[in-house]
Design an enzyme around this catalytic site. Structure first.
Site, PDB file in Angstrom:
ATOM      1  N   CYS A 124       0.827  -1.205   0.000  1.00 26.57           N
ATOM      2  CA  CYS A 124       0.000   0.000   0.000  1.00 26.57           C
ATOM      3  C   CYS A 124       0.862   1.255   0.000  1.00 26.57           C
ATOM      4  O   CYS A 124       1.813   1.374   0.784  1.00 26.57           O
ATOM      5  CB  CYS A 124      -0.914   0.005   1.222  1.00 26.57           C
ATOM      6  SG  CYS A 124      -1.964   1.459   1.341  1.00 26.57           S
ATOM      7  N   CYS A 166      -3.206  -0.382   8.934  1.00 29.59           N
ATOM      8  CA  CYS A 166      -2.312  -1.550   8.952  1.00 29.59           C
ATOM      9  C   CYS A 166      -1.027  -1.201   9.694  1.00 29.59           C
ATOM     10  O   CYS A 166      -0.582  -0.053   9.682  1.00 29.59           O
ATOM     11  CB  CYS A 166      -1.947  -1.990   7.534  1.00 29.59           C
ATOM     12  SG  CYS A 166      -3.314  -2.646   6.567  1.00 29.59           S
ATOM     13  N   GLU A 201     -26.719 -14.182  24.537  1.00 26.09           N
ATOM     14  CA  GLU A 201     -26.116 -12.953  24.038  1.00 26.09           C
ATOM     15  C   GLU A 201     -26.586 -11.797  24.909  1.00 26.09           C
ATOM     16  O   GLU A 201     -27.689 -11.831  25.461  1.00 26.09           O
ATOM     17  CB  GLU A 201     -26.519 -12.742  22.569  1.00 26.09           C
ATOM     18  CG  GLU A 201     -26.170 -11.411  21.969  1.00 26.09           C
ATOM     19  CD  GLU A 201     -24.690 -11.089  22.027  1.00 26.09           C
ATOM     20  OE1 GLU A 201     -24.359  -9.960  22.441  1.00 26.09           O
ATOM     21  OE2 GLU A 201     -23.864 -11.956  21.683  1.00 26.09           O
ATOM     22  N   CYS A 204      -1.244   5.874   7.109  1.00 22.61           N
ATOM     23  CA  CYS A 204      -2.566   5.366   7.484  1.00 22.61           C
ATOM     24  C   CYS A 204      -2.439   4.428   8.674  1.00 22.61           C
ATOM     25  O   CYS A 204      -1.522   3.601   8.735  1.00 22.61           O
ATOM     26  CB  CYS A 204      -3.190   4.645   6.292  1.00 22.61           C
ATOM     27  SG  CYS A 204      -4.743   3.796   6.678  1.00 22.61           S
ATOM     28  N   CYS A 236     -10.437 -12.704  20.707  1.00 21.36           N
ATOM     29  CA  CYS A 236      -9.862 -11.620  19.910  1.00 21.36           C
ATOM     30  C   CYS A 236      -8.893 -10.783  20.744  1.00 21.36           C
ATOM     31  O   CYS A 236      -8.516  -9.680  20.346  1.00 21.36           O
ATOM     32  CB  CYS A 236     -10.959 -10.741  19.311  1.00 21.36           C
ATOM     33  SG  CYS A 236     -12.099 -10.023  20.512  1.00 21.36           S
TER      34      CYS A 236
END
Length: 465
Positions: free
Chosen positions: A93, A102, A339, A99, A421
């Site tokens: 990129c 990433c 949930e 940016c 995560c």
């Protein structure tokens, strides 16, 4: 009369000095933010400060410039790379480095996965004193064009010549002046410049701070955060753009509950799990995995590890819209999904009906961050758990299972698959499950859900005799 220089600063030959040549540093490792980590050596040969260097890789010899100094560490950026790493590669990129989307494009993909695996192992050991009996093969897929969800900031910047649409600059509130994005699907990347022109033509160009995008199997949805109502001319521009670029616009005037489709109205978002014959409708603000290809592999891996049978009752905690619940229902006697959001619970039930598995599923809305052992007992006996929490992890659930184990009152699942995560909260919860609830950490491995970023997704298997 000059100020006295602290002894520690005088002795550290790698400490930044201005003016003069940039200090030199050997990079030993990467941290969780993909920064190179090295340590200065004092004139006495003793370890000095830890230096975190953005843009540096393990094995490299670099010069650096510090922008933040603390007593025990400094944060810095690379000035020159004196000895490059064999793992270094040219970023794809043109906006990498500016940016903030990433952080790892300069690192070979195989090395990226290896770094994430090490981050997972280090967290398990340092935070929970655990080593998995088996390290699973990493789950990985396409490195580019994988990001099917994104939140783009919109800013009308006169100095830049108009409207910017993109991610934030690295560690900044400014919007990156980006005209393409390699991690977005190609058709979305190609829309960035047309989106700028669209917003510039709207009456509310200064009152639209955000565009959230979600890519489905048949359509891409763009949710416009509008702080003022759009007028008739705006509506015409949006319709023309939607027809030209084959997208669907949604408008969000206030909170998430105000999101509503604008145009066209005869399309809907969905993704599929072909291995299990599942079609999953969703709304653009629902939580879904960013990387649809990896999600398919992840669901398959999770279910093979959990190994549900037709005799099993399975509990799916943090079930969302049913990403794991519905495939589990194909293989189990009964699945209960829990949930914390009423909206997602309702969506999960609708998806179960859509896929014809509502006879094997039940859903409930509960605050899983406050669940207790008594709450788990009240649900009845389950053979297996699947846990897929947000970044905060599943601390209350883990404590509840530990309490049940230590009291000896109530059934416990014989197997747990935990999808994470955040490796630090996984390690914390794994410590409770192993050291206090009597489980064994049978295996763990990384899931490269976000290639070219430092984000670490992982999966772990726990078993109890």
């Amino acid at each position: 009369m000059s100020e006295a220089v602290p002894t520690s600063a005088r002795k550290s030959r790698n400490a930044p000095v201005a003016p003069g040549p940039a200090p030199v540093l050997e990079i030993e490792s990467l941290d969780m933010e993909a920064r190179g980590v090295g340590r200065t050596i004092t004139e006495d040969g003793e370890p000095g400060k830890v230096i975190f260097v953005e843009g540096a890789l393990p094995g490299e010899r670099v010069t650096y410039s510090s922008f933040r100094r603390k007593p025990s560490y400094e944060q810095a950026t690379v000035v020159d790379i004196l000895r490059p790493s064999v793992m270094r590669t040219k970023p794809k990129c043109a906006f990498f480095g500016t940016c903030g989307g990433c952080s790892m494009q300069h690192l070979d993909m195989r090395a990226q996965v290896a770094v994430k695996q090490r981050v997972l192992e280090d967290n398990l050991w340092h935070l929970a004193k655990l080593r998995a009996e088996t390290m699973f093969a990493p789950i990985h897929g396409p490195s580019w064009g994988y990001r099917y969800r994104a939140r783009l900031t919109v800013r009308n910047v006169a100095k830049k010549g108009g409207v910017l649409v993109g991610f934030h600059e690295k560690k900044s509130s400014y919007v990156a002046d980006m005209t393409s994005c390699e991690v977005l699907p190609p058709h979305v990347s190609a829309m960035l410049v047309p989106l700028r022109r669209l917003v510039e033509g709207l009456s509310i160009r200064d009152r639209m701070p955000q565009i959230e995008l979600a890519v489905g199997s048949e359509v891409t949805a763009l949710v416009l955060r509008v702080l003022e109502p759009i007028n008739a001319d705006d509506e015409a521009l949006l319709r023309a753009f939607a027809d030209e670029h084959k997208v669907q616009f949604w408008l969000q005037p206030k909170g998430p509950d105000t999101v509503a489709p604008f145009y066209p109205l005869d399309v809907s978002l969905d993704y599929t799990l072909p291995e299990f014959g599942i079609r999953m409708p969703f709304k653009p603000t629902d939580f879904t995995q960013v990387n649809h290809q990896i999600n398919r592999v992840l669901v398959g891996r999770a279910l093979r590890l959990l190994a549900p049978s037709r005799d099993d009752r399975v509990l799916d905690l943090f079930c969302g819209i049913g990403n794991f619940t519905l495939p589990l229902a194909r293989l189990s006697r009964e699945v209960m999904g829990i949930e914390g959001s009423d909206t997602l619970t309702t969506r999960a039930l609708a998806n179960a009906r859509e896929n014809g598995v509502d006879g094997h599923t039940t859903f409930a809305c509960r605050n899983l961050f406050e669940v207790t052992g008594d709450d788990i007992r009240a649900l009845g006996a389950f053979d297996k758990f699947l846990i897929d929490p947000p970044r905060e992890g599943a601390l209350a659930v883990s404590k509840a299972l530990a309490e049940i184990a230590q009291s000896g009152e109530g059934p416990l699942p014989k197997r747990i698959v935990y999808v994470s995560c955040n490796p630090s909260t996984l390690a914390r919860d794994a410590g409770l499950l192993v050291h206090e609830a009597g489980y064994r950490l049978k295996g763990a491995g990384v899931v490269n859900m976000f290639p070219n970023t430092s984000h670490v997704e992982s999966i772990a298997l726990f078993e109890r005799d």
